[in-house]
Write an enzyme that holds these catalytic residues in place. Structure first.
Site, short mmCIF file in Angstrom:
data_model
loop_
_atom_site.label_atom_id
_atom_site.label_comp_id
_atom_site.label_asym_id
_atom_site.label_seq_id
_atom_site.Cartn_x
_atom_site.Cartn_y
_atom_site.Cartn_z
CB THR A 89 -0.97 0.01 1.19
OG1 THR A 89 -1.71 -1.22 1.21
CG2 THR A 89 -1.95 1.17 1.09
CD1 TRP A 110 2.82 -2.59 -20.66
CD2 TRP A 110 4.62 -2.09 -21.90
NE1 TRP A 110 3.39 -1.46 -20.13
CE2 TRP A 110 4.49 -1.14 -20.86
CE3 TRP A 110 5.67 -1.97 -22.81
CZ2 TRP A 110 5.41 -0.08 -20.71
CZ3 TRP A 110 6.57 -0.92 -22.65
CH2 TRP A 110 6.45 0.00 -21.62
NE ARG A 112 -1.69 -12.07 -20.43
CZ ARG A 112 -2.90 -12.44 -20.04
NH1 ARG A 112 -3.97 -11.88 -20.59
NH2 ARG A 112 -3.06 -13.35 -19.10
NE ARG A 114 -5.55 -9.56 -16.07
CZ ARG A 114 -4.80 -10.65 -15.98
NH1 ARG A 114 -3.99 -10.96 -16.97
NH2 ARG A 114 -4.84 -11.42 -14.91
CD GLU A 120 -3.15 0.12 -28.52
OE1 GLU A 120 -2.40 -0.32 -29.42
OE2 GLU A 120 -3.87 -0.62 -27.81
CE1 TYR A 121 -2.33 7.98 -33.71
CE2 TYR A 121 -3.03 5.93 -34.73
CZ TYR A 121 -2.68 7.26 -34.83
OH TYR A 121 -2.69 7.87 -36.06
CG HIS A 218 4.46 -7.45 -10.38
ND1 HIS A 218 5.01 -8.57 -9.80
CD2 HIS A 218 3.59 -7.90 -11.33
CE1 HIS A 218 4.50 -9.65 -10.37
NE2 HIS A 218 3.65 -9.27 -11.30
NE ARG A 223 6.37 -8.51 -19.13
CZ ARG A 223 5.96 -9.60 -19.74
NH1 ARG A 223 6.84 -10.39 -20.33
NH2 ARG A 223 4.68 -9.93 -19.75
#
Length: 301
Positions: A89, A110, A112, A114, A120-121, A218, A223
């Site tokens: 928190t 990316w 994924r 959520r 998005e464009y 995270h 990544r």
């Protein structure tokens, strides 16, 4: 990375405008605001807005304990405690909004994650630019023989040349047909929302991505890892540089406990204790599967 004159002018205008504020600011992040950092051949990452800093993390944590804790524990020590014990928190009190330009196949990986807000464009309303991700030769690799979702050795010679030619030619041909289908010159012209389905997954898209620090870390842990796919890893590595300047105490703790640390199972921890007592541990007497043992050996080297 290609910026239009209009985009460059917008960035210069944004960076040239200052505003007075009473809210907490991060000097490190202020230096990054609006600047476009190139990624891959046409991609970019830039900070549009942010909220909070290291002090905001501590402020949120201390509200649980009341007044007086500041003198007992300094900010960096508190943040390290929070990171070490997997508190979430307080880190959610910080947020960042990024403008990202990235290939569609990277975007699908990316998204994924959520736990962010994304806009998005829209290729339903606008026409996508003729920009495609074409890998550098050193990033063209064969399928890994040990990892079903990874890369092996780099392609070379005629095979590498042929693959690059296919990627370029197929992308250009698909875009030529896309332009032809939506054209209203002498024809009705196909709706953009339908014509876009013919475009390849290496065409570039753009989005605004807003996420809190807890969920961002995270994302970065997965990544920016050496095992992540190169094309998303380079974006994560660029974001890491920004976060390190934004919340230096939190990022240092993240590097230590998440990126540089590991989590051991009860079985693995028992093996460490037995090893320290002088017992010889093998896969057969460890209680681990072959896959678990291989990973454990890699950690202990």
């Amino acid at each position: 990375m290609t910026l239009t004159p209009e985009q460059q002018a917008e960035i210069e205008e944004q960076r040239g405008t200052t505003r007075q504020t009473l809210r907490a600011t991060s000097p490190g992040m202020e230096a990054h605001l609006y600047t476009a950092y190139p990624v891959l051949d046409h991609g970019l990452v830039r900070v549009i807005d942010y909220m909070g800093d290291d002090e905001a993390i501590c402020q949120a944590a201390r509200v649980s304990y009341g007044r007086g804790t500041k003198s007992v524990q300094n900010d960096e020590g508190l943040i390290r405690y929070l990171m070490r014990h997997w508190h979430s928190t307080p880190f959610e009190m910080c947020e960042i909004k990024l403008h990202v330009k990235l290939p569609v196949f990277v975007a699908r990986q990316w998204i994924r994650h959520r736990t962010a807000n994304v806009n998005e464009y829209s290729a339903r309303y606008s026409i996508l630019d003729r920009e495609f991700y074409i890998p550098q030769p050193e990033h063209l690799a064969a399928q890994s023989v040990v990892n079903n979702q990874g890369r092996g050795e780099a392609l070379s010679g005629e095979e590498a040349d042929r693959v690059l030619r296919y990627l370029r030619d197929d992308a250009m041909r698909a875009y030529d047909h896309y332009e032809e289908m939506i054209s209203d010159d002498g024809q009705q012209g196909l709706a953009r929302e339908l014509a876009r389905m013919n475009l390849p997954a290496n065409i570039y898209t753009q989005w605004y991505w807003k996420v809190d620090l807890h969920n961002l870390l995270h994302f970065l842990r997965l990544r920016a890892d050496a095992h992540a796919q190169y094309e998303i890893r380079v974006y994560a590595e660029e974001i890491c540089k920004i976060v390190a300047d934004w919340v230096p105490f939190a990022y240092k703790a993240f590097e230590d406990y998440r990126m540089g640390g590991t989590t051991l199972s009860a079985t693995a921890l028992d093996c460490v204790r037995r090893t320290l007592k002088g017992e010889e541990i093998t896969q057969e007497n460890s209680g681990m599967s072959k896959g678990e043992w291989r990973e454990f050996e890699g950690l202990m080297r």
